[in-house]
Design an enzyme around this catalytic site. Structure first.
Site, PDB file in Angstrom:
ATOM      1  N   CYS A  14      -0.486   4.182   2.010  1.00 35.21           N
ATOM      2  CA  CYS A  14      -0.355   4.015   3.474  1.00 35.21           C
ATOM      3  C   CYS A  14       1.086   4.255   3.915  1.00 35.21           C
ATOM      4  CB  CYS A  14      -0.722   2.594   3.918  1.00 35.21           C
ATOM      5  SG  CYS A  14      -2.249   1.936   3.270  1.00 35.21           S
ATOM      6  N   ASP A  15       2.033   3.686   3.182  1.00 35.42           N
ATOM      7  CA  ASP A  15       3.405   3.596   3.681  1.00 35.42           C
ATOM      8  C   ASP A  15       4.417   4.458   2.925  1.00 35.42           C
ATOM      9  OD1 ASP A  15       2.413   1.673   5.433  1.00 35.42           O
ATOM     10  OD2 ASP A  15       2.840   0.021   4.060  1.00 35.42           O
ATOM     11  N   CYS A  56       0.838  -1.208   0.000  1.00 32.76           N
ATOM     12  CA  CYS A  56       0.000   0.000   0.000  1.00 32.76           C
ATOM     13  C   CYS A  56       0.870   1.254   0.000  1.00 32.76           C
ATOM     14  CB  CYS A  56      -0.923  -0.018   1.215  1.00 32.76           C
ATOM     15  SG  CYS A  56      -1.994   1.425   1.307  1.00 32.76           S
TER      16      CYS A  56
END
Ligand code: NAP
Length: 307
Positions: free
Chosen positions: A139-140, A136
């Site tokens: 997300c990261d 992701c």
């Protein structure tokens, strides 16, 4: 369960963000809910080290976010069951969730089974997940600011991930197993114009190398059959998503890729059965859209029960 008839108002299959949000909304609407989860409560987001894109929460770990959701749902009275669901059936009014050991009669059902990210299946991929291997980018990605990273895949997700990461990272290698991308041409064109993006085509990842965290990849050029090393701090794997809806296929309609056919109202082809989150047909699969679906599906289930 409803104490008098032993029938739950809303049976929720899947304890991720969509499922737990559905339970919160169901309980607050005075309905008894049960969440049945076969793996870990929290779903995909539990593996994210830091969530920074959920409105109103500047930063929280994925596991803490999940625990808070679970705590909120259970404090409101939602029941939780850790069992593998094997199927559902409709007995005309009462719907039944079948698990490996039991049956759960319900007035309505919300399917919130999410998706699993397809893995490459190369050495050290599992071990280094959360330590440089990510599924992701949104997300990261921020954790790799100024670093060299790789994105693997040739679909829209991989292209979007590469574009997103190019705004933060020093260098983004986009590694794809073919010469042509499957994803949108317009994004390919934009990526071609970015100085810090390099296409690595006709190439597969043979191995991910790293002790405590990702250090490099071993790549294989399929045309020259040459193997070589590429130093990166992170590798974002975007090689498709796999829904897990086959066991519901005889009750609700699925699309060609196995996602449950349901629009923004979360209504499936079967009355009284709703679909929420990543498991349904949709464009944007994010934490916020999963939570939104949970609310929509729960309120739709409440309305269905009242009719
Ligand atoms: P996808 O379209 O299925 O693409 C997966 C990519 O991964 C393909 O390029 C595939 O290569 C590659 N791949 C698959 N298995 C692999 C393996 N074992 N090793 C190396 N590469 C592998 O998946 P997606 O990009 O996640 O998109 C999923 C769906 O969501 C698609 O329908 C997409 O259009 C949609 N989507 C839409 C948007 C949007 O903004 N509208 C954004 C993201 C996704 P090959 O091409 O060689 O098969």
């Amino acid at each position: 369960m409803n104490k008098t008839e032993n029938i739950c108002d809303i049976g929720i299959i899947g304890g991720g963000t969509a499922g737990m949000t559905a339970a919160i909304y169901g309980q607050r609407a005075g309905k008894q809910t049960v969440i049945i989860e076969g793996g870990t409560f929290g779903g995909q987001i539990t593996s994210s080290p830091n969530v920074e894109n959920y409105p109103g929460i500047a930063s929280v770990s994925g596991s803490e976010f999940s625990m808070n959701l679970l705590d909120q749902a259970t404090k409101l009275g939602a029941e939780t069951v850790m069992e593998q669901v094997t199927g559902i059936r409709d007995e005309g009014g009462v719907k039944v969730i079948e698990t490996t050991g039991k049956e759960y009669p319900c007035r309505s059902i919300i399917l919130a089974t999410g998706v699993t990210h397809r893995h490459l299946g190369v050495p050290n991929e599992e071990r280094l997940t959360g330590a440089g291997v990510s599924y992701c980018a949104t997300c990261d990605g921020m954790f790799f600011r100024g670093k060299d990273v790789a994105v693997v895949g040739g679909g829209s997700t991989a292209l979007q991930d590469a574009e997103f990461l190019s705004n933060y990272c020093n260098k983004v290698y986009l590694i794809h197993r073919r010469d042509e991308f499957r994803g949108e041409d317009s994004i390919v064109k934009r990526l071609e114009g970015k100085e810090n993006v390099e296409f690595v085509l006709s190439t597969t990842v043979k191995e991910i190398i790293g002790d405590a965290a990702v250090e490099r990849l071993i790549l294989n050029n399929k045309k020259t059959m040459k193997e070589y090393k590429l130093d990166v701090s992170g590798v974002f794997i975007a090689v498709g998503q796999i829904p897990q809806n086959e066991i519901f296929a005889d009750v609700v309609k699925l699309d060609g890729n196995g996602f449950i056919l349901a629009a923004e109202d979360c209504v499936t082809s079967h009355p009284g059965i709703f679909a929420a989150g990543d498991c349904r047909t949709k464009e944007v699969r994010q934490l916020t859209t999963a939570a939104a679906d949970g609310a929509v599906a729960a309120l739709a289930a409440c309305k269905y029960i009242a009719e």
